[in-house]
Design a protein around this motif. Structure first.
Motif, PDB file in Angstrom:
ATOM      1  N   UNK A  63       0.940  -1.145  -0.129  1.00 46.65           N
ATOM      2  CA  UNK A  63       0.124   0.102   0.069  1.00 46.65           C
ATOM      3  C   UNK A  63       0.803   1.072  -0.099  1.00 46.65           C
ATOM      4  N   UNK A  64       0.391   2.188  -0.481  1.00 42.50           N
ATOM      5  CA  UNK A  64       0.765   3.556  -0.627  1.00 42.50           C
ATOM      6  C   UNK A  64       0.098   4.743  -0.557  1.00 42.50           C
ATOM      7  N   UNK A  65       0.705   5.878   0.276  1.00 37.97           N
ATOM      8  CA  UNK A  65      -0.312   6.782   0.259  1.00 37.97           C
ATOM      9  C   UNK A  65      -0.078   7.952  -0.541  1.00 37.97           C
ATOM     10  N   UNK A  66       1.066   7.810  -1.802  1.00 39.95           N
ATOM     11  CA  UNK A  66       1.432   8.790  -2.945  1.00 39.95           C
ATOM     12  C   UNK A  66       1.713   8.057  -3.859  1.00 39.95           C
ATOM     13  N   UNK A  67       1.623   6.766  -4.077  1.00 40.52           N
ATOM     14  CA  UNK A  67       1.974   6.021  -5.444  1.00 40.52           C
ATOM     15  C   UNK A  67       3.267   5.773  -5.547  1.00 40.52           C
ATOM     16  N   UNK A  68       4.152   6.104  -4.845  1.00 38.43           N
ATOM     17  CA  UNK A  68       5.513   6.244  -5.142  1.00 38.43           C
ATOM     18  C   UNK A  68       6.433   5.400  -3.953  1.00 38.43           C
TER      19      UNK A  68
END
Length: 369
Positions: free
Chosen positions: A37-42
């Motif tokens: 999972x990611x909060x910014x896609x990076x």
């Protein structure tokens, strides 16, 4: 990340909104699937992984929405129906060996509230958004079937032993008369004259009464469980699977339950010396709390208290229904769930039996027969 129902791992904390989205990533490497999972896609954080030996070369992956919460709905038959959830997904990105074939929508689930009349009323499905994403609607939960209202028309192993309480009434009556009968006829004086060690006499009676009750309970359970399972499956009913060890525990535990009840009845009979009073007392301490707690007439808290503190706790030895922390259900005595574990519940009953037997030995030694 959910894997095999018992290996569930929650993702990062924080509420997901349109202004604060969450990126999800699923990677396959051989027979290992990794979810991140990611909060910014990076910047990615691994949530969990699953190793599936022998995983086929071609597998399906997709987006799903579930809602484990249930809502009260007396028109639904069981009194409960699944709530509906909607998940908004952005445009999926496929890299590596994932196929770019067309997406399709499938209603997942058999008979746990996600199909049949429920699925028609909840209208599960998906729609394509203008940006290439998807809005997915679903109800129910991707989880094992458990006890309670959501179980439907199925059986658990302990359902086939529901008549145990009736058998215990007979065991209690016989166990009590095993000692009170000698008091009533004056034969106990003859017994004590032949064997002056009174504790030994009561111990011998406990071994006989408990041994016979154990053998009868064991034999009855060993016959009833497989016959009940075969009959239920033959009529098309679901029987929740259990391990061989759990089934053996239930069968042997039923024998131990009968044995402990017989010893408790013997001790009560030696203490009170009156058959009717002793039988009524033991039935009121074992059978009555069990019936009240499992019938649903009492509040759940009171029912759980009875099955923790009274000899009726011994019935927990027959429980096989699993309790999953991540699966919402009604985990109450009325739906087959006991507050104590199987062996802990039996230990409570054995404690009462040992106490009654010990007090009976003390009284028998201190008073004339």
């Amino acid at each position: 990340m959910q894997y095999d129902y018992t290996h569930d791992t929650a993702g990062p904390s924080g509420k997901v909104t349109q202004g604060s989205p969450r990126w999800l990533r699923l990677v396959r490497s051989g027979d290992v699937l990794t979810g991140s999972a990611s909060a910014d896609g990076s910047h990615w954080t691994e949530v969990g992984h699953a190793k599936l030996p022998g995983l086929a070369r071609t597998v399906q992956a997709g987006l799903f929405a579930t809602s484990p919460q249930a809502k009260q709905d007396t028109a639904a038959g069981t009194g409960f129906s699944p709530a509906v959830a909607t998940g908004a997904f952005g445009r999926p990105a496929l890299t590596g060996g994932w196929s770019r074939s067309a997406w399709s929508g499938t209603q997942v689930g058999g008979d746990a509230g996600t199909s049949g009349s429920y699925s028609n009323s909840t209208g599960g499905g998906f729609t394509r958004t203008d940006d290439g994403g998807y809005t997915v609607t679903g109800a129910g939960d991707i989880a094992p079937v458990v006890g309670g209202p959501v179980m439907g028309v199925g059986f658990s192993v302990e359902n086939f032993l529901v008549g145990t309480f009736a058998g215990l009434i007979v065991v209690i009556a016989v166990g009590t008369v095993f000692i009170t009968g000698e008091y009533r006829r004056g034969l106990l004086r003859t017994t004590m004259a032949a064997t002056p060690l009174r504790g030994r006499v009561l111990g011998a009676k406990a071994l006989v009464a408990g041994g016979v009750a154990f053998a009868i309970g064991l034999a009855a359970a060993a016959i009833t469980v497989p016959v009940g399972e075969r009959s239920a499956r033959g009529r098309g009913f679901l029987v929740l699977p259990v391990t061989s060890a759990a089934e053996v525990r239930v069968v042997v535990g039923t024998g131990l339950l009968c044995a402990a009840a017989a010893v408790l009845a013997l001790g009560a009979g030696a203490l009170l010396r009156r058959s009717g009073t002793a039988v009524a007392l033991v039935i009121a301490s074992i059978v009555l709390p069990f019936l009240l707690a499992t019938s649903g007439v009492l509040p759940p808290g009171v029912s759980e208290w009875l099955l923790r503190t009274t000899p009726a706790a011994g019935f927990a030895i027959q429980q096989t229904l699993p309790r999953y922390a991540q699966v919402l259900s009604v985990y109450e005595p009325s739906t087959g769930y006991y507050p104590l574990g199987p062996w802990a519940g039996l230990a409570v009953l054995c404690g009462y039996a040992a106490l009654a037997f010990g007090l009976a030995v003390v009284r028998l030694r201190g008073r004339d027969v």
